[in-house]
Design an enzyme around this catalytic site. Structure first.
Site, PDB file in Angstrom:
ATOM      1  N   GLY A  13       0.820  -1.213   0.000  1.00  0.00           N
ATOM      2  CA  GLY A  13       0.000   0.000   0.000  1.00  0.00           C
ATOM      3  C   GLY A  13       0.851   1.260   0.000  1.00  0.00           C
ATOM      4  O   GLY A  13       0.550   2.237   0.690  1.00  0.00           O
ATOM      5  N   SER A  40       0.996  -3.485   5.203  1.00  0.00           N
ATOM      6  CA  SER A  40       1.421  -3.625   6.591  1.00  0.00           C
ATOM      7  C   SER A  40       1.945  -2.289   7.101  1.00  0.00           C
ATOM      8  O   SER A  40       2.976  -1.801   6.645  1.00  0.00           O
ATOM      9  CB  SER A  40       2.515  -4.692   6.658  1.00  0.00           C
ATOM     10  OG  SER A  40       3.236  -4.557   7.841  1.00  0.00           O
ATOM     11  N   ILE A  43       5.471  -2.542   8.484  1.00  0.00           N
ATOM     12  CA  ILE A  43       6.589  -2.457   7.526  1.00  0.00           C
ATOM     13  C   ILE A  43       6.695  -1.033   6.970  1.00  0.00           C
ATOM     14  O   ILE A  43       7.780  -0.494   6.831  1.00  0.00           O
ATOM     15  CB  ILE A  43       6.410  -3.488   6.380  1.00  0.00           C
ATOM     16  CG1 ILE A  43       6.519  -4.891   6.955  1.00  0.00           C
ATOM     17  CG2 ILE A  43       7.428  -3.264   5.274  1.00  0.00           C
ATOM     18  CD1 ILE A  43       6.255  -6.003   5.962  1.00  0.00           C
ATOM     19  N   VAL A  46       8.187   3.373   1.521  1.00  0.00           N
ATOM     20  CA  VAL A  46       9.486   4.033   1.327  1.00  0.00           C
ATOM     21  C   VAL A  46       9.367   5.530   1.643  1.00  0.00           C
ATOM     22  O   VAL A  46      10.330   6.164   2.082  1.00  0.00           O
ATOM     23  CB  VAL A  46      10.037   3.717  -0.081  1.00  0.00           C
ATOM     24  CG1 VAL A  46       9.279   4.440  -1.143  1.00  0.00           C
ATOM     25  CG2 VAL A  46      11.486   4.020  -0.193  1.00  0.00           C
ATOM     26  N   ALA A  51       8.456  14.156  -6.734  1.00  0.00           N
ATOM     27  CA  ALA A  51       8.489  14.980  -7.941  1.00  0.00           C
ATOM     28  C   ALA A  51       7.963  14.140  -9.097  1.00  0.00           C
ATOM     29  O   ALA A  51       8.296  12.964  -9.218  1.00  0.00           O
ATOM     30  CB  ALA A  51       9.912  15.433  -8.233  1.00  0.00           C
ATOM     31  N   LYS A  79       5.528  21.939 -10.743  1.00  0.00           N
ATOM     32  CA  LYS A  79       6.890  21.670 -11.232  1.00  0.00           C
ATOM     33  C   LYS A  79       6.938  21.959 -12.727  1.00  0.00           C
ATOM     34  O   LYS A  79       6.154  21.390 -13.496  1.00  0.00           O
ATOM     35  CB  LYS A  79       7.253  20.207 -10.948  1.00  0.00           C
ATOM     36  CG  LYS A  79       8.599  19.805 -11.523  1.00  0.00           C
ATOM     37  CD  LYS A  79       8.950  18.362 -11.198  1.00  0.00           C
ATOM     38  CE  LYS A  79      10.172  17.930 -11.995  1.00  0.00           C
ATOM     39  NZ  LYS A  79      10.449  16.497 -11.865  1.00  0.00           N
ATOM     40  N   PRO A  97      13.573  21.805 -18.957  1.00  0.00           N
ATOM     41  CA  PRO A  97      12.189  22.223 -18.741  1.00  0.00           C
ATOM     42  C   PRO A  97      11.207  21.231 -19.350  1.00  0.00           C
ATOM     43  O   PRO A  97      11.564  20.456 -20.235  1.00  0.00           O
ATOM     44  CB  PRO A  97      12.121  23.553 -19.500  1.00  0.00           C
ATOM     45  CG  PRO A  97      13.103  23.399 -20.624  1.00  0.00           C
ATOM     46  CD  PRO A  97      14.160  22.426 -20.159  1.00  0.00           C
ATOM     47  N   THR A 345      11.217   9.664 -12.495  1.00  0.00           N
ATOM     48  CA  THR A 345      10.476   8.800 -13.419  1.00  0.00           C
ATOM     49  C   THR A 345       9.704   7.654 -12.762  1.00  0.00           C
ATOM     50  O   THR A 345       8.890   7.010 -13.428  1.00  0.00           O
ATOM     51  CB  THR A 345      11.452   8.203 -14.455  1.00  0.00           C
ATOM     52  OG1 THR A 345      12.650   7.815 -13.782  1.00  0.00           O
ATOM     53  CG2 THR A 345      11.780   9.191 -15.534  1.00  0.00           C
ATOM     54  N   ILE A 347       7.297   7.219 -10.428  1.00  0.00           N
ATOM     55  CA  ILE A 347       5.825   7.248 -10.347  1.00  0.00           C
ATOM     56  C   ILE A 347       5.259   7.125 -11.758  1.00  0.00           C
ATOM     57  O   ILE A 347       4.261   6.446 -11.983  1.00  0.00           O
ATOM     58  CB  ILE A 347       5.334   8.520  -9.616  1.00  0.00           C
ATOM     59  CG1 ILE A 347       5.766   8.435  -8.148  1.00  0.00           C
ATOM     60  CG2 ILE A 347       3.820   8.681  -9.736  1.00  0.00           C
ATOM     61  CD1 ILE A 347       5.528   9.687  -7.333  1.00  0.00           C
TER      62      ILE A 347
HETATM   63  C1  LIG Z   1      15.592   8.003  -2.819  1.00  0.00           C
HETATM   64  C2  LIG Z   1      14.368   7.902  -3.640  1.00  0.00           C
HETATM   65  C3  LIG Z   1      13.815   9.049  -4.192  1.00  0.00           C
HETATM   66  C4  LIG Z   1      12.685   8.968  -5.022  1.00  0.00           C
HETATM   67  N1  LIG Z   1      12.187  10.092  -5.610  1.00  0.00           N
HETATM   68  C5  LIG Z   1      11.201   9.965  -6.528  1.00  0.00           C
HETATM   69  C6  LIG Z   1      10.695  11.098  -7.219  1.00  0.00           C
HETATM   70  O1  LIG Z   1      11.084  12.235  -6.977  1.00  0.00           O
HETATM   71  N2  LIG Z   1       9.734  10.898  -8.146  1.00  0.00           N
HETATM   72  C7  LIG Z   1       9.255   9.656  -8.425  1.00  0.00           C
HETATM   73  O2  LIG Z   1       8.415   9.523  -9.315  1.00  0.00           O
HETATM   74  N3  LIG Z   1       9.664   8.585  -7.737  1.00  0.00           N
HETATM   75  C8  LIG Z   1      10.620   8.704  -6.809  1.00  0.00           C
HETATM   76  N4  LIG Z   1      11.040   7.616  -6.116  1.00  0.00           N
HETATM   77  C9  LIG Z   1      10.353   6.347  -6.302  1.00  0.00           C
HETATM   78  C10 LIG Z   1       9.077   6.319  -5.479  1.00  0.00           C
HETATM   79  O3  LIG Z   1       9.379   6.558  -4.137  1.00  0.00           O
HETATM   80  C11 LIG Z   1       8.425   4.972  -5.626  1.00  0.00           C
HETATM   81  O4  LIG Z   1       8.251   4.687  -6.983  1.00  0.00           O
HETATM   82  C12 LIG Z   1       7.086   4.973  -5.002  1.00  0.00           C
HETATM   83  O5  LIG Z   1       7.141   5.419  -3.703  1.00  0.00           O
HETATM   84  C13 LIG Z   1       6.492   3.600  -5.041  1.00  0.00           C
HETATM   85  O6  LIG Z   1       6.938   2.805  -3.994  1.00  0.00           O
HETATM   86  P1  LIG Z   1       6.253   1.421  -3.838  1.00  0.00           P
HETATM   87  O7  LIG Z   1       4.807   1.631  -3.571  1.00  0.00           O
HETATM   88  O8  LIG Z   1       6.643   0.576  -4.981  1.00  0.00           O
HETATM   89  O9  LIG Z   1       6.976   0.798  -2.560  1.00  0.00           O
HETATM   90  P2  LIG Z   1       6.830   1.133  -1.010  1.00  0.00           P
HETATM   91  O10 LIG Z   1       6.529   2.542  -0.747  1.00  0.00           O
HETATM   92  O11 LIG Z   1       8.077   0.555  -0.379  1.00  0.00           O
HETATM   93  O12 LIG Z   1       5.581   0.286  -0.525  1.00  0.00           O
HETATM   94  C14 LIG Z   1       5.668  -1.091  -0.292  1.00  0.00           C
HETATM   95  C15 LIG Z   1       4.376  -1.563   0.351  1.00  0.00           C
HETATM   96  O13 LIG Z   1       4.432  -2.973   0.499  1.00  0.00           O
HETATM   97  C16 LIG Z   1       4.032  -3.327   1.794  1.00  0.00           C
HETATM   98  N5  LIG Z   1       4.656  -4.587   2.163  1.00  0.00           N
HETATM   99  C17 LIG Z   1       5.942  -4.966   1.968  1.00  0.00           C
HETATM  100  N6  LIG Z   1       6.154  -6.193   2.487  1.00  0.00           N
HETATM  101  C18 LIG Z   1       4.967  -6.596   2.997  1.00  0.00           C
HETATM  102  C19 LIG Z   1       4.541  -7.744   3.691  1.00  0.00           C
HETATM  103  N7  LIG Z   1       5.373  -8.751   3.990  1.00  0.00           N
HETATM  104  N8  LIG Z   1       3.256  -7.815   4.086  1.00  0.00           N
HETATM  105  C20 LIG Z   1       2.376  -6.811   3.814  1.00  0.00           C
HETATM  106  N9  LIG Z   1       2.733  -5.680   3.173  1.00  0.00           N
HETATM  107  C21 LIG Z   1       4.017  -5.581   2.780  1.00  0.00           C
HETATM  108  C22 LIG Z   1       4.504  -2.161   2.649  1.00  0.00           C
HETATM  109  O14 LIG Z   1       3.813  -2.115   3.880  1.00  0.00           O
HETATM  110  C23 LIG Z   1       4.138  -0.994   1.737  1.00  0.00           C
HETATM  111  O15 LIG Z   1       2.782  -0.692   1.918  1.00  0.00           O
HETATM  112  C24 LIG Z   1      12.113   7.694  -5.254  1.00  0.00           C
HETATM  113  C25 LIG Z   1      12.640   6.560  -4.646  1.00  0.00           C
HETATM  114  C26 LIG Z   1      13.754   6.645  -3.849  1.00  0.00           C
HETATM  115  C27 LIG Z   1      14.309   5.405  -3.218  1.00  0.00           C
END
Ligand SMILES: Cc1cc2nc3c(=O)[nH]c(=O)nc-3n(C[C@H](O)[C@H](O)[C@H](O)COP(=O)(O)OP(=O)(O)OC[C@H]3O[C@@H](n4cnc5c(N)ncnc54)[C@H](O)[C@@H]3O)c2cc1C
Length: 507
Positions: A13, A40, A43, A46, A51, A79, A97, A345, A347
């Protein structure tokens, strides 16, 4: 037709999980489908990713998101691009830009005319022909109007927003579409004996969530796609060596700049993302050249305001899953791969993967050819963006630290070499359908980083010098007229989507 998928389980989530859940909830409404998100809180997510880039408008349009409501709810700002500071060399700045530069003439891209104009001594930089760049520098913003008031195409924009508020906004929307949310930590994944397809996930308290189709949004761990199905990973760190980041929000300044800033640092780069309630900051670095403590401490001395939280460390491996879709699991977001956030990129990749998935959604079978096509499209998208990012690191004059000497010495991918050689020789930039970064983006970064080709398209020689100057001056004057007619960005935010104050909220 037999409908094979009725129950879709979204594991995770974070931004990916809730974008997927909201999109499924909306687009599958009225069909014989149910959607359940398992996440969860223990957990967590990130929590970065603030952006975005202009194609997010397509997602928002599909979801019928009300822009001012969405911006208020996520403390968003506008932005207009990214300012790159100290990348080419110390003291140097350029903007990548959004939107295009100038207009096409004689059937060819504007940049060819600019190259000839420059060679003839024309003084105006590329930014002077891009409405978003001019507005960004002036701290102004106004929405594009259609039809545009000049022959220039309308400008483009995207958002900065608070990642946790964005996930909360999408969650509310998804739940409104009937998506079920289950809180719990997955401790076991059950596969079918005959073909290894995922059948269900088991939570720590013993509950079992079964499904026909699983969307793995579990973040870097790739709970289903990697830990269970062993999809494999293309590790691209030989080309993009940064593998860590540390993030910290700080107090805002009185002025909210309508662009992201990326400042090259000794072992990577620092981001600055201004929101309505705070500024997001982070240092992306290479662990071979800098320790975690050093990065955190340097970042904390380079903030515009008081830090609002303790610095948060993050680790990653740049690359993409070998099979982002395997059996009945599609991975999205960080579970599918990660390219560092230099061009914001990730998102977008969630959004484009969702669009692809809807388009290729399984009907009566999990057709291997469809899955292979999906995976090939994902790879092509990542590869093109990887090349664009590598250009930023490799086309530099900087050699002041071991990290930058390392970047200059990187043997770039052949796919990038071919593009770059073509540009050097002919000024040609060829974006094919599906490429995320188009001609104007490559032009902005090539030029910003000092890559000037030997020549330009022959049609750019068609107007004589006086006529070329007349057209260039006209286009630049038009771009300035539009941009300078916008209100100041903060006045715009106040009038359009002022978000409530969030005292004491750390991230
Ligand atoms: C340093 C950094 C900077 C970034 N900056 C940008 C940006 O400027 N622009 C952009 O577009 N993207 C950016 N990103 C990427 C962006 O953060 C991610 O693409 C976005 O947050 C998606 O994350 P996610 O949902 O895939 O993972 P997460 O946010 O890690 O979510 C994972 C989910 O899985 C659940 N989960 C994991 N294991 C279990 C389990 N065993 N049981 C139940 N649930 C579980 C967690 O609870 C959580 O809800 C950046 C990433 C990083 C690392």
């Amino acid at each position: 037709m037999q409908q094979m998928v009725r129950k879709v389980v979204v594991v995770g989530g974070g931004t990916a999980g809730w974008m997927a859940a909201a999109a499924f909830g909306k687009l599958l409404a009225g069909g014989d489908y149910s959607i359940e998100v398992v996440e969860s809180e223990e957990i967590g997510t990130v929590g970065v990713g603030e952006a975005t880039i202009p194609p997010i408008m397509d997602f928002n349009r599909t979801m019928q998101i009300n822009e001012p409501e969405f911006m208020r709810a996520t403390q968003a700002s506008i932005k207009l691009g990214i300012e790159f500071v100290d990348w080419t060399r110390l003291g140097h700045t350029y903007i990548h830009p959004f939107g295009t530069h100038g207009v096409q003439m004689h059937g060819i891209f504007f940049h060819h005319f600019w190259l000839r104009y420059r060679a003839l001594g024309g003084p105006l930089p590329p930014d002077a022909f891009n409405i978003s760049a001019i507005a960004a520098r002036a701290g102004r913003y106004g929405p594009p109007v259609n039809p545009a008031p000049t022959p220039l195409p309308p400008h483009a924009y995207a958002y900065h927003f608070d990642a946790s508020l964005y996930a909360a906004y999408l969650r509310k929307m998804a739940e409104g579409f009937g998506v079920k949310r289950t809180e719990g930590r997955i401790v076991e994944v059950k596969q079918r004996g005959e073909d290894g397809f995922i059948e269900s996930v088991k939570l720590a308290d013993g509950r079992v969530v079964a499904g026909d189709f699983f969307v793995d949004c579990s973040g870097f761990r790739g709970l289903l796609i990697e830990q269970t199905l062993k999809a494999g990973y293309h590790d691209w760190s030989q080309w993009l060596p940064c593998d860590r980041a540390v993030a910290v929000p700080c107090d805002r300044l009185p002025t909210t700049t309508p662009y992201t800033r990326s400042t090259a640092r000794e072992a990577g780069w620092q981001w600055r993302i201004p929101l309505q309630h705070r500024i997001g900051n982070g240092y992306v670095y290479c662990s071979q050249f800098m320790s975690d403590d050093e990065a955190a401490s340097l970042l904390s001395t380079r903030l515009d305001g008081t830090a609002r939280a303790t610095p948060r460390p993050l680790r990653f491996v740049t690359g993409i899953r070998r099979e982002p879709w395997k059996k009945n699991v599609v991975s999205l977001g960080l579970a599918s791969g990660f390219l560092e956030p230099l061009e914001s990129t990730s998102i977008h990749f969630i959004q484009s993967a969702l669009a692809r998935l809807m388009f290729l959604f399984p009907g009566s079978t999990f057709d291997p050819e469809t899955i292979a096509k999906y995976n090939a499209m994902a790879f092509a998208e990542f590869e093109e963006t990887r090349d664009f990012l590598v250009l930023h690191y490799n086309a530099v004059e900087r050699d002041d630290t071991p990290f930058w000497r390392h970047c200059r010495a990187i043997r770039i991918p052949d796919s990038l070499r071919a593009k770059w050689e073509m540009y050097k020789e002919s000024g040609n930039i060829v974006a094919v359908p599906g490429d995320l970064f188009r001609e104007s983006s490559w032009f902005a970064v090539y030029t910003g980083q000092g890559c000037i080709p030997r020549t330009w398209h022959p049609f750019a020689n068609i107007p004589n010098e006086a006529e070329l100057n007349r057209r260039m001056n006209l286009m630049s004057a038009d771009a300035h007229k539009v941009a300078n007619g916008f209100p100041m960005h903060d006045d715009y935010l106040r009038a359009y989507c002022a978000a409530p104050p969030m005292p004491g909220k750390p991230m």
